[in-house]
Enzyme design. Structure first.
Site, PDB file in Angstrom:
ATOM      1  N   HIS A  39      10.897  69.012  46.181  1.00  0.00           N
ATOM      2  CA  HIS A  39      12.046  69.645  46.846  1.00  0.00           C
ATOM      3  C   HIS A  39      13.370  69.182  46.245  1.00  0.00           C
ATOM      4  CE1 HIS A  39      12.026  66.281  50.180  1.00  0.00           C
ATOM      5  NE2 HIS A  39      12.097  65.786  48.967  1.00  0.00           N
ATOM      6  N   ASN A  40      14.337  70.098  46.279  1.00  0.00           N
ATOM      7  CA  ASN A  40      15.721  69.853  45.844  1.00  0.00           C
ATOM      8  C   ASN A  40      15.877  69.698  44.338  1.00  0.00           C
ATOM      9  OD1 ASN A  40      16.283  69.650  48.673  1.00  0.00           O
ATOM     10  ND2 ASN A  40      15.764  67.477  48.583  1.00  0.00           N
TER      11      ASN A  40
END
EC number: 2.3.1.191
Length: 369
Positions: free
Chosen positions: A263-264
């Site tokens: 994620h991110n």
């Protein structure tokens, strides 16, 4: 369908050396091609295969054609060559080959009729373009947008509010969770999962050892995934949704099979990532990078533009400067590896012995003085 070299050059450029009316109906490697096939030379170390190939024509770079002519006294067919040979001369034979190969595939593949298969489940609140092809057992949830020319193969899942850009093709069993944006002309292969939850858990423990109590608290992942235009994502690859902001895959990124992107993350334009690589969360990879197979990149690091990570390497810190980075141990003879491993285990003892010798020599030097 056969095309002349003249027709190919009109479509893709290049210059013809030989018979412009030579017809080819497919492609093959230099050592396997026949008179109706087009071969290519991308690596000059295989130049000798051009001298013996039976291909009707060869894609070749100008400098390699010069070498070939020098080796054959300037003749189109030298004493070692199988016969008269035709060439399309182009600066990048490999890319030319790729474009011709795609053209032959397109010519041989009849277009699928647009429409929705009766077994598909399309929410009334979804928007599906009339030119889209929706295959068997596809699910499209409320608020999703399927743009012009999209192909969704069997069992594809599109979550609520997700957009699939024009001309994209999702192969069987691909899943794009809610709130994601897939840009135009994306190719997402079978079993890929886009937008699954990022690996985020807050520790909530008290005490130590056997007395420790508590649990991991799941952190909701409320971001999405944004995929730019012309991205290809391999089979069984997973790209996690962001914790708060989106995970971003920029334009023309190419991702192999079984890659994990946490994620991110942000993957810069034109970067390529080979199979089984793992990229932990909140990592930024620059433009035009190359990540080798099974490489592992730690979270919260940044790789600059034009960074190359070789296969099986582990990256634990940021690498802002362009270059080639390696941490993998290359394969060697088993016995040699065992001997090296034994030396590594004893490095501490060897260091202490060297320090002791240095101390003794220094003391001896002091006595002599």
């Amino acid at each position: 369908m056969a095309l002349t070299l003249e027709e190919l050059v009109k479509r893709f450029g290049g210059e013809i050396a030989g018979d412009a009316q030579c017809k080819v109906s497919g492609l093959a490697p230099l050592d396997q091609a026949g008179p109706q096939q087009l071969a290519f030379l991308a690596n000059p170390k295989y130049l000798s295969q051009v001298e013996t190939t039976r291909a009707g024509a060869v894609l070749i770079a100008p400098k390699d054609l010069e070498k070939l002519r020098a080796a054959t006294d300037g003749q189109p067919a030298g004493p070692r060559m199988a016969g008269p040979l035709n060439f399309i001369v182009t600066p990048n034979p490999y890319a030319y080959f790729a474009r011709v190969a795609q053209m032959f595939i397109d010519l041989a593949t009849p277009p699928r009729a647009p429409g929705v298969h009766p077994s598909a489940t399309i929410d009334p609140a979804a928007q599906v373009a009339a030119s889209a092809v929706i295959g068997p057992h596809v699910t499209v949830e409320a608020g999703a947008v399927i743009e012009d020319g999209v192909q969704l193969d069997a069992n594809v899942f599109i979550g609520r509010g997700t957009t699939i850009g024009a001309g994209s093709h999702l192969y069987p069993n691909a899943s794009v969770y809610h709130g994601c944006k897939i840009g135009p002309r994306a190719i997402i292969h079978a079993g890929a999962v886009i937008g699954s939850d990022g690996f985020g858990f807050a520790p909530d423990f008290v005490g130590d050892g056997d007395a420790r109590t508590g649990s991991w608290v799941k952190i909701p992942q409320v971001g999405g995934v944004t995929v730019g235009p012309d991205v290809e994502i391999g089979a069984n690859t997973t790209i996690d949704r962001g914790a708060m902001a989106d995970t971003v895959i920029d334009e023309c990124v190419k991702i192999d099979n079984q890659v994990q992107i946490g994620h991110n993350c942000r993957i810069g334009a034109y970067t390529v990532i080979a199979g089984s690589a793992g990229i932990a969360g909140s990592t930024t990879i620059g433009r035009h990078c190359m990540i080798g197979g099974a490489a592992g990149i730690a979270g919260h690091v940044t790789l600059g533009d034009y960074v190359i990570i070789t296969a099986k390497s582990g990256v634990s810190k940021s690498l802002p400067k362009a270059g080639i980075y390696t941490s993998a141990f290359p394969a060697v003879d088993h016995g040699e590896w065992n001997r090296s491993a034994a030396l590594v285990r004893n490095l501490d003892k060897l260091r202490e012995r060297i320090k002791a010798l240095e101390t003794a020599l220094a003391a001896q030097g002091g006595t002599d003085a």
